[in-house]
Design a protein around this motif. Sequence first.
Motif, PDB file in Angstrom:
ATOM      1  N   GLY A 492     -10.345   7.943-145.155  1.00 16.21           N
ATOM      2  CA  GLY A 492     -11.340   8.764-144.102  1.00 16.21           C
ATOM      3  C   GLY A 492     -11.088   7.456-143.091  1.00 16.21           C
ATOM      4  O   GLY A 492     -12.363   7.728-142.579  1.00 16.21           O
ATOM      5  N   ALA A 493     -11.667   5.874-143.341  1.00 15.48           N
ATOM      6  CA  ALA A 493     -11.701   5.310-142.735  1.00 15.48           C
ATOM      7  C   ALA A 493     -10.856   4.766-141.150  1.00 15.48           C
ATOM      8  O   ALA A 493      -9.815   5.686-141.730  1.00 15.48           O
ATOM      9  N   LYS A 554      -2.981   4.305-144.915  1.00 15.93           N
ATOM     10  CA  LYS A 554      -3.143   3.185-146.316  1.00 15.93           C
ATOM     11  C   LYS A 554      -4.531   2.879-145.157  1.00 15.93           C
ATOM     12  O   LYS A 554      -3.976   1.556-144.276  1.00 15.93           O
ATOM     13  N   PRO A 555      -5.422   3.533-145.274  1.00 20.66           N
ATOM     14  CA  PRO A 555      -6.770   3.142-145.161  1.00 20.66           C
ATOM     15  C   PRO A 555      -6.722   0.869-145.264  1.00 20.66           C
ATOM     16  O   PRO A 555      -7.116   0.779-146.060  1.00 20.66           O
ATOM     17  N   GLN A 556      -7.405   0.173-144.206  1.00 21.00           N
ATOM     18  CA  GLN A 556      -6.746  -0.589-144.660  1.00 21.00           C
ATOM     19  C   GLN A 556      -7.908  -1.510-143.347  1.00 21.00           C
ATOM     20  O   GLN A 556      -7.673  -1.063-141.932  1.00 21.00           O
ATOM     21  N   ILE A 557      -8.226  -2.826-143.245  1.00 15.98           N
ATOM     22  CA  ILE A 557      -8.660  -4.041-142.569  1.00 15.98           C
ATOM     23  C   ILE A 557      -7.039  -5.207-143.087  1.00 15.98           C
ATOM     24  O   ILE A 557      -7.631  -6.237-143.769  1.00 15.98           O
ATOM     25  N   ASP A 558      -6.326  -4.985-141.766  1.00 17.99           N
ATOM     26  CA  ASP A 558      -5.814  -6.262-141.519  1.00 17.99           C
ATOM     27  C   ASP A 558      -6.338  -7.290-140.155  1.00 17.99           C
ATOM     28  O   ASP A 558      -6.458  -7.209-138.903  1.00 17.99           O
ATOM     29  N   PHE A 559      -7.082  -8.238-141.046  1.00 11.20           N
ATOM     30  CA  PHE A 559      -7.464  -9.131-139.785  1.00 11.20           C
ATOM     31  C   PHE A 559      -6.763  -9.745-138.779  1.00 11.20           C
ATOM     32  O   PHE A 559      -7.149  -9.956-137.762  1.00 11.20           O
TER      33      PHE A 559
END
Length: 656
Positions: A492-493, A554-559
């Motif tokens: 849900g991000a 695919k909820p994630q943070i890629d900086f």
Amino acid sequence: MRLYTAAIKRGCRNSEIAEFRHMCRAELDRFRDAAKVAGPMIVGCTQEAPLFADAMQGRSERTEFVNIRETAGWSLEGRQAGPKMAALLAAASEPVPAYPFVTLSSEGVILIYGRDDVAVEAGQLLADHLDVTVMITRPAQIAPPATTSFPIVRGTIRNAKGHLGAFELVIDDYAAPRPSSREALLFEAPRNGLTSRCDLILDLSGGMPLFPAHDLRDGYLRVDPGDPPAMLRAVLKARDLVGSFDKPKYVNFTAELCVHSRSNLTGCHRCLDLCPTGAITPDGDHVKINAEVCAGCGQCAAACPTGAATYALPPADALLHKLRAMLLSYHAAGGTNAVVLFHDSQHGTALIDALARHGDGLPAGVLPLAVNEVTQVGLEAVVASFAYGAAAIRFLLRAKPRHDVAGLFKTIAMADAITSGLGFAGRRVEAIETDDPDALGKTLWSIEPAPAVEHPATFRTVGKRRELLRLALHELHRLAPSPVDVIALPEGAPLGAISVNVEGCTLCLSCVSACPTGALRDDPERPVLKFVEDACVQCGLCQSTCPEKVITLKPQIDFRAARAPATIIKEEEPALCIRCNKPFGVKSTIEKIAAKLEGRHWMYPAGDKRLDTVRMCADCRVITMSEQQFDPFTGVPQRAAPRTTDDYLRERETKT
């Protein structure tokens, strides 16, 4: 309470500081003189705010009142509260933009919905003030009134919608009383499905509430019929609900940014899942927010991935400005290990006041920040707080919240994943659920000191939540103890990538057409599917639209995503028209179609030239069919009579 002028001057460097000892009495003239100075003014006292307001009549400059005593001075650590005082004054110096209102109008038409004589009694108390109708459900033995001063009917509310001044009810088992009733009210034959409209509802039925989060529905008053004092308070409140009332328009909505659905396929539904009052409903490709019903919890705005829904009390960027001013001033004044305590005015302020007056007060490092609703605080505010130098964040909630707070706990889960992923030790973000000031104090005093960033960020920005979040994440990543490139986030991000099973993907590019943010892209010159992670809001429309069902979120943070070019997910050789050599599709797909048709379909016998049309573009296909006088029905088996069920059964028996 000691004053810390030196610390305040260090934290509020661009301000002129005036110190008083008895400002509200012996030194009131000094206050009047200070109020004549041009420029905004902040007064470190809220108890005597009415007195000061009278003393500075005619002043047009902005004036703010800040509670320094209960939040800083009255504390066991009051001697170390100088940096906190500077922080509170600095936060108050940040202006809050004006917000719009909606007007609710009531003419005093009230329906009292009850089950016994308590409803009739409430009607008698209100009959001289409002236009009363009493409706009894599951009626007991109710004595007929000697004089009919207001209608008493029977009925059961099947459905209810609306708000103060505009309620609409669907009523079953409706019946009017018989005038000949003697010992008890007798009713006529019942009818179902009647519609009734009123301005107010006083619910004394003792049954289930007519609305979700009923405490937040303006004009709907529900009390226990067995609690006479509560009934009397509700009656007194109902008497005042006549006229026009201005209500804040809590949420601004831009439909063009909404990614709820496309082509009747649902994508994002975060706000629909979180809204406690039912103020948000689907409306075609977007949603619709009923400002008259909205109670201002702010969860829709905190969860909205695109910024289509934005909170107005205050906007997200204005809240960040307050946090920035508060934390940077605290740091400049020498404060360490700052804990930001988000709380609302109605519940949180009362607990803090009680803790200061009757307990140990707040620790010197706890910086309280009042907001309209704690649930309005989004991920961007949490991330920015850590970038500005906060060591921890706490959200003060009621022990029994008035509405579901699931959205806030999702924000906390995302914030926890980010901070732990970047190397911030311990659980930095938590909620405190209590109505007990002593329990609040015990929790706050037990917070273990945690190191904050050594050199806080100083960025100041304006804009939508997504831009604020992007910048705050970049700054926190830069300052993190153990920065990493990718952090997995909970489901849900609003940030993330997609995973595509390339073997099952046919490059139909339906996902590209459905993507509302341009995260998925094609190329007009060749069959290719590209993805830009920085633009993805995890709405799920690509997943819903994909006919092969090969896309997953695919909820994630890629900086690295903000600087990364578009990634090629799948690329194939184009199919070239065998007549004009123009690319018109995917070669592998065209060859699969041709192989499936040749010799297996009566229109395309093995070795027949008709199959060449499959390998042509649309224009050449039409030209070829016209030139060859192509008859699609040539070769169709002819039958003397229409096929019947017996024919199909006979063929089936023959095959078996």
